[in-house]
Design an enzyme around this catalytic site. Structure first.
Site, short mmCIF file in Angstrom:
data_model
loop_
_atom_site.label_atom_id
_atom_site.label_comp_id
_atom_site.label_asym_id
_atom_site.label_seq_id
_atom_site.Cartn_x
_atom_site.Cartn_y
_atom_site.Cartn_z
N ARG A 1 -7.02 -0.24 -7.53
CA ARG A 1 -6.14 -0.93 -6.57
C ARG A 1 -6.19 -2.43 -6.78
O ARG A 1 -7.23 -3.05 -6.64
CB ARG A 1 -6.56 -0.58 -5.13
CG ARG A 1 -5.72 -1.26 -4.06
CD ARG A 1 -4.31 -0.71 -4.04
NE ARG A 1 -3.43 -1.51 -3.21
CZ ARG A 1 -2.47 -2.30 -3.67
NH1 ARG A 1 -2.26 -2.43 -4.96
NH2 ARG A 1 -1.69 -2.97 -2.84
N ASP B 1 9.10 -3.91 -10.21
CA ASP B 1 8.17 -3.69 -9.10
C ASP B 1 7.80 -5.06 -8.53
O ASP B 1 7.46 -5.98 -9.28
CB ASP B 1 6.92 -2.96 -9.60
CG ASP B 1 5.87 -2.77 -8.50
OD1 ASP B 1 6.26 -2.72 -7.32
OD2 ASP B 1 4.67 -2.66 -8.83
N GLN C 1 3.67 -6.78 0.31
CA GLN C 1 3.23 -7.51 1.50
C GLN C 1 4.31 -8.48 1.96
O GLN C 1 5.16 -8.91 1.17
CB GLN C 1 1.93 -8.27 1.20
CG GLN C 1 0.67 -7.45 1.36
CD GLN C 1 0.46 -6.48 0.21
OE1 GLN C 1 0.94 -6.74 -0.89
NE2 GLN C 1 -0.24 -5.39 0.44
N GLU D 1 0.81 -1.23 0.00
CA GLU D 1 0.00 0.00 0.00
C GLU D 1 0.84 1.28 0.00
O GLU D 1 0.34 2.36 0.31
CB GLU D 1 -0.95 0.04 1.21
CG GLU D 1 -1.74 -1.24 1.46
CD GLU D 1 -2.70 -1.55 0.34
OE1 GLU D 1 -3.21 -0.61 -0.27
OE2 GLU D 1 -2.94 -2.74 0.08
N THR E 1 1.25 2.35 -8.38
CA THR E 1 0.79 3.58 -9.04
C THR E 1 1.95 4.28 -9.73
O THR E 1 1.82 4.78 -10.84
CB THR E 1 0.13 4.53 -8.01
OG1 THR E 1 -0.88 3.81 -7.30
CG2 THR E 1 -0.50 5.72 -8.70
#
Length: 471
Positions: A282, A310, A314, A140, A145
């Site tokens: 998301r 990327d 988590q 998060e 993005t």
């Protein structure tokens, strides 16, 4: 044998009007030709001349080397003739020919191997000019993005098919948001002192149950006008709005407000997600994704080329990071500074900012990054700017010593500089003396702000250029 070959070559020249150089090149490679006796020379000449002269696939006055089909027919004819005559030979002669064939096959295989080696060498040289960037950070933090912005800014963006593929993701985000809020309201109504604030109105309870059930599925229906009306009713319920104000303890996604404000458009029959929709969408990153780009853009040449990796942020995804650590030209670490009052999705006992601190410390200490430049993105500044006016930094253990100023823009800058200083201190504490001279830059970022992201990556490009020139 040479006489037969010359006669055949002469006849073919007469047929085509030009000397067939492909025969000159290919004929000596026929294994059979190495051991041809006088009788076989005659047979070969008689067999080949009419085939080549009369075959309709070999047009007159056109050299075979300029016609792929002609070459194929010529090769097939030579091979057919050689095979026929080979079968007529005594066994002791065939052994010699087969041995020659093996040598020819071995030579061909060596040729293929050399081609592969040459291609690998070329690719290796090309790779040397590509700079590897590793995008790390906790879940998060906004990494994905940033990744999507790179595609929009420095590549060709998303075509209609790619945009359309986000429709189901966006609709899922809407259902998931409503489920989180509805279930959260029921929970808060049971545990909070002012529980009445979180009680859903009786008219909306049945709708809430239906949408909560949809939000718990693995497959979600596309938003229809009827379902949008239901979502609107729940979203506008005072209890849901009160619950939304407590979103930091409920894992409400950052995209909630944006999609709720665009519900009617999302349910249109010909809905095609916009680039803004895609940036807000998301979906958790699983595994590793990569993108190659130049900060100068696709249309301009001569700029540095970067390959950005990327990986999921988590905890269960971090084991996949290690194999990417070698050969990295720079690490971009993304820290969501707005999440100082939130808990991890995968561990609701751990503060997200504390997790980011521990993760940044761990990455800094990796031996393979001893001389690797670090670019720190203090991300989600837009959310931080709003939140700091309502939620004090001191709710986070790491920021207990923060001394706030009077509310307003000055407070926002004061709080940001405090957080920035904390990360700077952590960098120098976690870096050994021989590592502190590596490049370390901090950037204030909002991943949704395209102009800011573009400016940031151009600054990174300039910084890395200077670093390479000074090396």
């Amino acid at each position: 044998m040479q006489d037969v070959f010359m006669r055949l070559k002469f006849d073919l020249t007469d047929v085509f009007g030009v000397e067939p150089s492909c025969l000159t090149a290919d004929f000596p490679r026929v294994p059979f030709a190495a051991a041809m006796d006088d009788a076989e020379e005659v047979l070969f000449y008689r067999h080949m001349t009419p085939i080549v002269a009369k075959d309709p696939d070999l047009p007159k006055h056109r050299p075979p080397q300029e016609d792929d089909q002609a070459q194929q027919v010529l090769h097939a004819s030579i091979a057919e003739c050689a095979e026929t005559l080979e079968k007529q030979r005594p066994d002791h002669v065939r052994v010699s020919t087969r041995s020659h064939s093996l040598n020819e096959a071995e030579a061909a295989e060596n040729g293929k191997s050399a081609d592969i080696d040459r291609r690998i060498l070329q690719e290796t040289k090309a790779e040397q000019h590509i700079h590897k960037l590793l995008l790390l950070g906790a879940g998060e933090s906004g990494k994905s993005t940033i990744f999507k912005q790179i595609k929009l800014l420095f590549q060709t963006g998303f075509d209609d098919a790619e945009l359309r593929s986000y429709t189901s993701v966006i609709h899922a985000n809407v259902y998931q948001t409503i489920k989180i809020l509805y279930d959260g309201a029921k929970e808060l109504a049971q545990v909070e002192l002012e529980s009445s604030k979180y009680v859903i109105s009786p008219d909306n309870q049945e709708i809430g149950e239906k949408l909560s059930e949809i939000g718990g599925r693995l497959d979600y229906p596309l938003l229809s006008k009827e379902l949008v009306q239901d979502v609107k009713k729940i979203w506008e319920d005072p209890a849901i709005q009160e619950t939304y104000s407590r979103g930091s303890i409920l894992q409400v996604p950052d995209c909630a407000q944006y999609f709720m404000e665009n519900l009617d458009r999302l349910a249109e029959a010909d809905y095609l997600p916009t680039k803004e929709d895609v940036l807000h969408a998301r979906v958790r990153t699983n595994g590793v994704v990569e993108i190659q780009f130049s900060p100068l853009g696709e249309s301009k040449r001569g700029g540095e080329v970067y390959r950005l990796y990327d990986v999921g942020g988590q905890r269960n995804e971090r084991r996949k990071w290690i194999h990417l650590f070698e050969g990295v030209n720079a690490v971009i670490f993304c820290a969501a500074i707005s999440e100082y009052d939130q808990m991890l999705f995968e561990d609701e006992t751990q503060n997200r900012m504390m997790e980011t601190k521990e993760l940044f410390d761990w990455v800094l200490k990796q031996r393979c990054f001893e001389k690797t430049p670090f670019m720190l993105f203090l991300n989600k500044f837009d959310i931080f700017e709003e939140k700091i006016q309502k939620v004090p930094l001191t709710v986070c253990e790491w920021f207990k010593d923060y001394q706030p100023l009077a509310p307003g823009k000055q407070e926002v800058e004061h709080a940001y500089e405090f957080v920035k200083k904390k990360f700077e201190e952590l960098y120098f504490q976690s870096s050994k003396p021989d590592r502190v001279d590596r490049v370390f830059k901090i950037f204030r970022t909002t991943a949704l702000d395209q102009k800011l992201v573009k400016k940031t990556f151009k600054l990174i490009d300039e910084s890395m250029r200077r670093s390479r020139e000074g090396a």
